[in-house]
Design an enzyme around this catalytic site. Structure first.
Site, PDB file in Angstrom:
ATOM      1  CB  CYS A 292      15.210 -31.741  47.656  1.00 52.63           C
ATOM      2  SG  CYS A 292      16.978 -31.580  47.300  1.00 52.63           S
TER       3      CYS A 292
ATOM      4  CG  HIS B 226      18.731  24.019  81.957  1.00 50.89           C
ATOM      5  ND1 HIS B 226      19.502  24.394  80.877  1.00 50.89           N
ATOM      6  CD2 HIS B 226      18.425  22.700  81.780  1.00 50.89           C
ATOM      7  CE1 HIS B 226      19.673  23.340  80.084  1.00 50.89           C
ATOM      8  NE2 HIS B 226      19.030  22.307  80.610  1.00 50.89           N
TER       9      HIS B 226
ATOM     10  CG  HIS C 180      10.141 -36.347  32.488  1.00 56.14           C
ATOM     11  ND1 HIS C 180      10.557 -36.735  31.224  1.00 56.14           N
ATOM     12  CD2 HIS C 180      10.953 -35.309  32.857  1.00 56.14           C
ATOM     13  CE1 HIS C 180      11.560 -35.961  30.840  1.00 56.14           C
ATOM     14  NE2 HIS C 180      11.819 -35.080  31.814  1.00 56.14           N
TER      15      HIS C 180
ATOM     16  CG  HIS D 214      15.963 -34.849  33.177  1.00 55.37           C
ATOM     17  ND1 HIS D 214      15.302 -34.599  31.988  1.00 55.37           N
ATOM     18  CD2 HIS D 214      17.220 -35.270  32.817  1.00 55.37           C
ATOM     19  CE1 HIS D 214      16.101 -34.828  30.984  1.00 55.37           C
ATOM     20  NE2 HIS D 214      17.270 -35.258  31.463  1.00 55.37           N
TER      21      HIS D 214
ATOM     22  CB  CYS E 188      18.905  25.680  77.495  1.00 52.66           C
ATOM     23  SG  CYS E 188      18.729  27.042  78.680  1.00 52.66           S
TER      24      CYS E 188
ATOM     25  CG  HIS F 151       1.444 -38.043  33.302  1.00 48.74           C
ATOM     26  ND1 HIS F 151       0.375 -37.595  32.560  1.00 48.74           N
ATOM     27  CD2 HIS F 151       1.189 -39.371  33.547  1.00 48.74           C
ATOM     28  CE1 HIS F 151      -0.484 -38.575  32.361  1.00 48.74           C
ATOM     29  NE2 HIS F 151      -0.011 -39.669  32.968  1.00 48.74           N
TER      30      HIS F 151
ATOM     31  CB  CYS G 124      -0.461 -33.240  34.588  1.00 47.62           C
ATOM     32  SG  CYS G 124      -0.718 -35.021  34.458  1.00 47.62           S
TER      33      CYS G 124
END
Length: 570
Positions: free
Chosen positions: A145, A515, A119, A125, A225, A115, A110
């Site tokens: 990190c 045009h 660990h 680890h 056009c 905890h 947790c």
């Protein structure tokens, strides 16, 4: 603790992945999915995911009060009470009680009691993932990190195992007859890495910005056009664009092309035109197929002489209408005498003509369909300065009662003889797209009328509807007979029919040596289309131009026209 971020790749996660950590992660994910989908317990309840150290401490202390409290909280949960005790083991999934699993040894620890951090210090680890994240998007926490990182391979592996778990759960339910074997099951699809890369690569295939997609110049093939400006207005007509881009007419499946290879089909030409314009190609498109089809459809346009854009518009709409009806595709059918092709759904309106006998006031009514409305310009004083005109004034003149000449006497059924009469036009049914034609080339002798006609971005045509025009005319006649002033607008129907401008065709130069250009609205921006060239424009420049054809679209579209009191459609 730092907030979750998907930033620089963590070097510890990279090392873990190279050492085969992804396989370990899959095994952990399989266990969590089995717990979540109740695949390990026949009772149908989800297996609990708890902190290993908290469980050990609870057993070592022999704290019976905690066990009792857990039972009470479990009963509260079963009874549907939303309030949960912070000391309940379910709190590990909420707030500071979240559970993390070590990705190297599958230790569950947790965060609230540190905890998982303990660990990390004891075992060396450093990588863990939250158990709730493993049921959704996966973010990996690195103890070295002190931050979260994201890796797509871990996320894809988590999603794949989650799908496998759902399928296994469905198979168990089928075996136990919990659900019908005929039930349809829908599975989540998550692309593989190669599929994801293909999707990303395909989504970036357009070479032009998305807001410019659909803007493409048209090559002048020799005094064409007049065609290019109309095609640009078709392309930027939202309703025509949606129809053809939705594959409502597929030229590869067109029955005309299947049965007759050399058959002209304007609907296929429109489908090809939209495909090319929205292909993201930057170079101008050459619409020679459309021109050739028009030559075969109407020999009047064959050759390279200058033509009238308005005449081309009517011929093109007629051609598209004929091909849609002949093919009989979805949405192109006849209901009674009313055509349901895409052209009629967009452009078709109905004019009402009321002819009133001057002797007995008997009114004879007729209805005529239209694709466009041609408006006369105000007469200019001879030898004086030019007087500008207004679009609303043109519409008002168009719907004013007109005294028919002696040679135009009509037969009155009440008088049973030819009588002098008046004629009044009004809009009985309005189209979704209203095309207004300013009559600048009335005859060869008069040449071109270059009068400036002011028009607005929004157009309210409610004063020109049949229901309103007839009311105002009757009340005006009664007021004149009684010597009263002009009636107020209270007699008009309060329904407002507003249109919004999206296209303008302009003619520059003289009648025989001019045009055509067009201005179109694209993604709420105005652009000037001059054959192969497309330039940004502004609404002010558009409104200052001397319009020849004006295209308006209804601001609020309806699925069906509301019926009037007599059951007819307005």
């Amino acid at each position: 603790m730092n907030a979750k971020k998907k930033s620089t790749k963590c070097p510890h996660l990279k090392t873990h992945k190279l050492r085969g950590g992804l396989e370990t992660f899959r095994t952990i994910q399989q266990y969590l999915v089995s717990c979540n989908f109740s695949l390990l317990k026949p009772s149908g309840k989800s297996a609990a995911i708890t902190c290993m150290k908290c469980c050990q401490e609870s057993k070592w202390k022999g704290n019976q009060s905690n066990l009792k409290e857990k039972e009470e909280n479990s009963a509260v949960k079963i009874n549907g009470n939303a309030e949960k005790s912070e000391k309940n083991f379910d709190s590990f999934f909420n707030g500071n009680g979240r559970i993390l699993v070590c990705l190297e040894c599958a230790f569950f620890g947790c965060w609230s009691h540190n905890h998982i951090q303990e660990h990390f210090e004891e075992s060396g680890h450093c990588l863990a993932a939250e158990t709730l994240d493993l049921l959704g998007s996966v973010d990996i926490y690195c103890g070295h990190c002190k931050d979260y990182d994201y890796d797509i391979d871990y996320d894809l592996a988590s999603s794949a195992e989650r799908i496998n778990g759902k399928m296994a759960q469905q198979r168990l339910k089928l075996d136990s007859n919990v659900v019908s074997k005929n039930s349809t099951h829908y599975y989540e699809w998550t692309p593989t890495r190669s599929e994801a890369e293909n999707l990303i690569r395909s989504s970036k295939r357009f070479d032009v910005p998305s807001h410019l997609l659909g803007l493409r110049g048209l090559v002048n093939l020799g005094n064409t056009c007049f065609m290019n400006c109309i095609l640009q207005c078709f392309i930027h007509n939202p309703l025509m664009r949606n129809f053809f881009l939705s594959d409502m007419h597929n030229r590869k499946l067109c029955q005309h092309r299947v049965n007759e290879k050399n058959r002209v089909c304007f609907a296929c030409e429109m489908d090809f035109l939209f495909t090319e314009v929205f292909s993201s190609v930057k170079t101008p498109f050459t619409p020679h197929h459309f021109l050739h089809s028009m030559w075969k459809h109407s020999t009047y346009f064959a050759g390279y002489e200058q033509q009238d854009a308005h005449e081309f518009l009517i011929a093109a709409l007629s051609g598209i209408h004929s091909d849609c009806i002949a093919e009989g595709t979805k949405g192109n059918t006849m209901v009674g005498r009313e055509c349901k092709c895409i052209v009629h759904q967009i452009f078709n309106g109905v004019l009402r003509s009321d002819v009133t006998c001057k002797t007995c006031q008997t009114v004879s009514t007729a209805y005529d369909p239209f694709f466009d409305i041609s408006l006369d310009l105000a007469k200019q004083p001879k030898g004086g300065p030019e007087i500008s005109d207004d679009l609303l004034a043109c519409l008002d003149r168009f719907t004013q009662p007109e005294q028919l000449g002696m040679s135009e006497k009509t037969f009155c059924t009440s008088c049973n003889s030819l009588q002098n009469s008046t004629k009044q036009l009004s809009m009985h049914a309005i189209p979704l797209v209203l095309c207004l034609h300013i009559k600048r080339f009335e005859s060869q002798s008069s040449g071109k009328l270059d009068t400036f006609v002011s028009f607005a971005e929004e157009l309210d045509i409610s004063p020109f509807l049949s229901v309103n025009k007839r009311k105002s005319t009757v009340v005006l006649e009664e007021s004149e007979m009684n010597g009263n002033s002009v009636p107020s607008s209270d007699v008009l129907d309060r329904r407002v029919e507003k249109y919004e401008l999206f296209g303008v065709v302009n003619h520059t130069g003289k009648m025989d040596s001019g045009h055509y250009i067009s201005h179109v609205k694209h993604n709420n921006m105005w652009y000037k289309c001059d054959d192969s060239w497309i330039h940004p424009s502004t609404l002010q420049q558009v409104l200052k131009s001397r319009g020849y054809l004006l295209f308006y679209i209804q601001k609020h579209l309806q699925y069906s026209r509301p019926p009037t009191s007599n059951g007819q459609h307005l």
